[in-house]
Design a protein around this motif. Structure first.
Motif, PDB file in Angstrom:
ATOM      1  N   SER A 129     -54.776  -3.860  15.176  1.00 28.69           N
ATOM      2  CA  SER A 129     -55.351  -2.385  15.463  1.00 28.69           C
ATOM      3  C   SER A 129     -55.335  -2.203  17.071  1.00 28.69           C
ATOM      4  O   SER A 129     -55.025  -3.235  17.781  1.00 28.69           O
ATOM      5  N   SER A 130     -55.326  -1.074  17.468  1.00 27.37           N
ATOM      6  CA  SER A 130     -55.188  -0.683  18.759  1.00 27.37           C
ATOM      7  C   SER A 130     -56.323  -1.139  19.642  1.00 27.37           C
ATOM      8  O   SER A 130     -57.629  -1.033  19.334  1.00 27.37           O
ATOM      9  N   ARG A 131     -56.167  -1.924  20.659  1.00 34.53           N
ATOM     10  CA  ARG A 131     -57.216  -2.307  21.693  1.00 34.53           C
ATOM     11  C   ARG A 131     -56.644  -2.545  22.922  1.00 34.53           C
ATOM     12  O   ARG A 131     -55.519  -2.672  23.297  1.00 34.53           O
ATOM     13  N   ALA A 132     -57.483  -2.416  24.093  1.00 31.85           N
ATOM     14  CA  ALA A 132     -56.985  -2.667  25.376  1.00 31.85           C
ATOM     15  C   ALA A 132     -58.338  -3.615  25.873  1.00 31.85           C
ATOM     16  O   ALA A 132     -59.321  -3.506  25.914  1.00 31.85           O
ATOM     17  N   GLN A 133     -57.820  -4.863  26.553  1.00 31.21           N
ATOM     18  CA  GLN A 133     -58.621  -5.942  26.944  1.00 31.21           C
ATOM     19  C   GLN A 133     -58.388  -6.017  28.583  1.00 31.21           C
ATOM     20  O   GLN A 133     -57.288  -6.318  29.078  1.00 31.21           O
ATOM     21  N   LEU A 134     -59.229  -6.159  29.236  1.00 29.61           N
ATOM     22  CA  LEU A 134     -59.237  -6.513  30.676  1.00 29.61           C
ATOM     23  C   LEU A 134     -58.993  -7.921  30.903  1.00 29.61           C
ATOM     24  O   LEU A 134     -59.523  -8.910  29.950  1.00 29.61           O
ATOM     25  N   ILE A 135     -58.101  -8.383  31.582  1.00 27.30           N
ATOM     26  CA  ILE A 135     -57.534  -9.873  31.539  1.00 27.30           C
ATOM     27  C   ILE A 135     -58.496 -10.424  32.704  1.00 27.30           C
ATOM     28  O   ILE A 135     -58.460 -10.203  33.801  1.00 27.30           O
ATOM     29  N   ASP A 136     -58.896 -11.593  32.277  1.00 31.39           N
ATOM     30  CA  ASP A 136     -59.757 -12.586  33.153  1.00 31.39           C
ATOM     31  C   ASP A 136     -59.023 -13.460  33.910  1.00 31.39           C
ATOM     32  O   ASP A 136     -57.822 -13.776  33.539  1.00 31.39           O
ATOM     33  N   PRO A 137     -59.288 -13.846  35.349  1.00 34.15           N
ATOM     34  CA  PRO A 137     -58.615 -14.774  35.963  1.00 34.15           C
ATOM     35  C   PRO A 137     -58.476 -16.097  35.358  1.00 34.15           C
ATOM     36  O   PRO A 137     -59.218 -16.621  34.503  1.00 34.15           O
ATOM     37  N   GLY A 138     -57.016 -16.628  35.333  1.00 30.92           N
ATOM     38  CA  GLY A 138     -56.761 -17.660  34.480  1.00 30.92           C
ATOM     39  C   GLY A 138     -55.347 -17.684  34.174  1.00 30.92           C
ATOM     40  O   GLY A 138     -54.435 -16.857  34.456  1.00 30.92           O
ATOM     41  N   VAL A 139     -55.283 -18.759  33.263  1.00 33.03           N
ATOM     42  CA  VAL A 139     -53.847 -18.693  32.495  1.00 33.03           C
ATOM     43  C   VAL A 139     -53.923 -18.270  31.383  1.00 33.03           C
ATOM     44  O   VAL A 139     -54.568 -18.808  30.431  1.00 33.03           O
ATOM     45  N   HIS A 140     -52.988 -17.485  30.872  1.00 32.64           N
ATOM     46  CA  HIS A 140     -52.931 -16.909  29.584  1.00 32.64           C
ATOM     47  C   HIS A 140     -51.308 -16.805  28.837  1.00 32.64           C
ATOM     48  O   HIS A 140     -50.369 -16.986  29.763  1.00 32.64           O
ATOM     49  N   GLY A 141     -51.495 -16.472  27.773  1.00 34.82           N
ATOM     50  CA  GLY A 141     -50.116 -16.585  27.079  1.00 34.82           C
ATOM     51  C   GLY A 141     -49.900 -15.506  26.074  1.00 34.82           C
ATOM     52  O   GLY A 141     -50.887 -14.927  25.489  1.00 34.82           O
ATOM     53  N   LEU A 142     -48.505 -14.970  25.695  1.00 37.26           N
ATOM     54  CA  LEU A 142     -48.417 -13.891  25.017  1.00 37.26           C
ATOM     55  C   LEU A 142     -46.698 -14.128  24.356  1.00 37.26           C
ATOM     56  O   LEU A 142     -46.024 -14.489  24.982  1.00 37.26           O
ATOM     57  N   SER A 143     -46.757 -13.995  22.909  1.00 36.38           N
ATOM     58  CA  SER A 143     -45.354 -13.920  22.353  1.00 36.38           C
ATOM     59  C   SER A 143     -45.327 -12.698  21.544  1.00 36.38           C
ATOM     60  O   SER A 143     -45.736 -11.573  21.818  1.00 36.38           O
ATOM     61  N   ASN A 144     -44.945 -12.865  20.430  1.00 35.74           N
ATOM     62  CA  ASN A 144     -44.838 -11.715  19.366  1.00 35.74           C
ATOM     63  C   ASN A 144     -45.912 -11.425  18.606  1.00 35.74           C
ATOM     64  O   ASN A 144     -45.988 -11.337  17.229  1.00 35.74           O
ATOM     65  N   ALA A 145     -47.332 -11.773  18.793  1.00 31.80           N
ATOM     66  CA  ALA A 145     -48.229 -11.685  18.155  1.00 31.80           C
ATOM     67  C   ALA A 145     -49.377 -11.270  19.019  1.00 31.80           C
ATOM     68  O   ALA A 145     -49.461 -10.835  20.166  1.00 31.80           O
ATOM     69  N   ASP A 146     -50.893 -11.239  18.714  1.00 27.83           N
ATOM     70  CA  ASP A 146     -51.851 -10.873  19.469  1.00 27.83           C
ATOM     71  C   ASP A 146     -52.042 -11.746  20.835  1.00 27.83           C
ATOM     72  O   ASP A 146     -51.428 -12.710  20.884  1.00 27.83           O
ATOM     73  N   PHE A 147     -52.574 -10.965  21.833  1.00 26.23           N
ATOM     74  CA  PHE A 147     -53.019 -11.738  23.012  1.00 26.23           C
ATOM     75  C   PHE A 147     -53.473 -13.007  23.055  1.00 26.23           C
ATOM     76  O   PHE A 147     -54.523 -13.089  22.088  1.00 26.23           O
ATOM     77  N   ASN A 148     -52.976 -14.046  23.524  1.00 25.94           N
ATOM     78  CA  ASN A 148     -53.608 -15.440  23.450  1.00 25.94           C
ATOM     79  C   ASN A 148     -53.532 -16.097  22.083  1.00 25.94           C
ATOM     80  O   ASN A 148     -54.200 -17.195  21.821  1.00 25.94           O
ATOM     81  N   THR A 149     -52.851 -15.496  21.303  1.00 28.21           N
ATOM     82  CA  THR A 149     -52.490 -16.299  19.836  1.00 28.21           C
ATOM     83  C   THR A 149     -51.841 -17.389  20.236  1.00 28.21           C
ATOM     84  O   THR A 149     -50.949 -17.758  20.814  1.00 28.21           O
ATOM     85  N   PRO A 150     -52.550 -18.515  19.719  1.00 28.15           N
ATOM     86  CA  PRO A 150     -52.136 -19.993  20.042  1.00 28.15           C
ATOM     87  C   PRO A 150     -50.750 -20.432  19.298  1.00 28.15           C
ATOM     88  O   PRO A 150     -50.926 -21.554  18.481  1.00 28.15           O
ATOM     89  N   TRP A 151     -49.847 -19.877  19.156  1.00 26.11           N
ATOM     90  CA  TRP A 151     -48.471 -20.166  18.726  1.00 26.11           C
ATOM     91  C   TRP A 151     -48.081 -21.486  19.409  1.00 26.11           C
ATOM     92  O   TRP A 151     -48.548 -21.709  20.694  1.00 26.11           O
ATOM     93  N   PRO A 152     -47.419 -22.635  18.958  1.00 28.29           N
ATOM     94  CA  PRO A 152     -47.182 -23.658  19.386  1.00 28.29           C
ATOM     95  C   PRO A 152     -46.398 -23.486  20.784  1.00 28.29           C
ATOM     96  O   PRO A 152     -46.735 -24.055  21.799  1.00 28.29           O
ATOM     97  N   LYS A 153     -45.301 -22.506  20.742  1.00 29.59           N
ATOM     98  CA  LYS A 153     -44.589 -22.585  22.042  1.00 29.59           C
ATOM     99  C   LYS A 153     -45.391 -21.722  23.167  1.00 29.59           C
ATOM    100  O   LYS A 153     -45.081 -21.943  24.262  1.00 29.59           O
ATOM    101  N   THR A 154     -46.416 -20.982  22.749  1.00 27.20           N
ATOM    102  CA  THR A 154     -47.070 -20.187  23.646  1.00 27.20           C
ATOM    103  C   THR A 154     -48.041 -21.315  24.392  1.00 27.20           C
ATOM    104  O   THR A 154     -48.153 -21.279  25.711  1.00 27.20           O
ATOM    105  N   ARG A 155     -48.869 -21.964  23.660  1.00 27.65           N
ATOM    106  CA  ARG A 155     -49.787 -22.946  24.032  1.00 27.65           C
ATOM    107  C   ARG A 155     -48.868 -23.951  24.963  1.00 27.65           C
ATOM    108  O   ARG A 155     -49.444 -24.347  26.226  1.00 27.65           O
ATOM    109  N   ALA A 156     -47.641 -24.260  24.717  1.00 31.42           N
ATOM    110  CA  ALA A 156     -47.009 -25.358  25.414  1.00 31.42           C
ATOM    111  C   ALA A 156     -46.530 -24.685  26.667  1.00 31.42           C
ATOM    112  O   ALA A 156     -46.467 -25.533  27.906  1.00 31.42           O
TER     113      ALA A 156
END
Length: 251
Positions: A129-156
């Protein structure tokens, strides 16, 4: 761009430090990293749609877009091809842009968008669904899923970016490029199920994807300081991961 890790307001020198791979069909025409002659943008360029997957503009603005991997999605709606370009050349700051795009996001084909200005960073997406999220300071990741979805390559990649910062690095980006070049595949038990089948999930689970028709086309590092100055470095690749050149531009 299909794999991104970034540190937002978490490094002593860099307000934004981003490392990412763009995965795309090799036949899709693209221009390498450059200062565009027609718009105030620094980035690569998709010569088919005319936009960019990652770009930087004046006043420390940066934008990155990925698609959403779901073969069951009908892929209907407005093209996402110019989402990044529209933000980079627009007059709205990241907050105003996120509020306006959120109202129209459902009308676009599946997308993930990261936008940054000198003060704020936002994630905007429209799946599930549609959403907008303010990004907090820190380390984040994104691939071809939702923001910070813990796919292995994203976490790595997030872990290796954090290790790079913990080591006190500032301009030695070689460890980050090595992380982006990692071809190790994730164990089957950690793979997501995105509807493309186990064999393809394995192939797509590495940071760097090597293929004849599809694969990693560019690895990019963006470093923007708190003063707005920095650099962007791009390494380009052809079929089967053949190295095709490197460009570096100051910001």
């Amino acid at each position: 761009m299909c794999l991104i890790a970034f540190a937002w307001q978490a490094h002593p020198r860099w307000r934004l430090l981003l490392a990412g791979n763009r995965d795309e069909f090799h036949a899709r025409p693209s221009a390498p990293l450059a200062r565009w002659s027609d718009l105030p943008i620094i980035g690569g360029r998709d010569l088919e749609a005319g936009g960019t997957w990652l770009g930087v503009a004046q006043a420390g603005r940066c934008c990155v877009v990925t698609n959403v991997r779901d073969p069951r999605d009908p892929q209907q709606g407005v093209s996402r091809g110019l989402l990044a370009t529209d933000y980079l050349v627009g007059a709205d700051d990241a907050t105003e842009h996120a509020q306006k795009l959120l109202a129209a996001a459902s009308g676009y084909r599946p997308f993930n968008l990261l936008t940054f200005d000198t003060e704020h960073g936002f994630y905007i997406g429209n799946r599930p669904s549609s959403r907008a999220q303010l990004i907090d300071p820190g380390v984040h990741g994104l691939s071809n899923a939702d923001f910070n979805t813990p796919w292995p390559k994203t976490r790595a990649l997030m872990k290796r970016l954090q290790a790079w910062m913990d080591a006190g690095h500032e301009v030695d980006f070689a460890p980050l490029f090595r992380a982006l070049a990692d071809e190790r595949q994730a164990p089957d038990e950690l793979l997501p199920d995105t509807g493309v089948g186990l064999e393809r999930e394995r192939w797509l689970s590495s940071a760097f994807i090597r293929g004849e028709l599809y694969g990693t086309r560019a690895s990019t590092i963006v470093a923007i300081g708190y003063d707005g100055k920095g650099l962007i470095v791009e390494r380009r690749f052809g079929p089967e991961g053949r190295f095709e050149g490197e460009s570096e531009l100051p910001l």
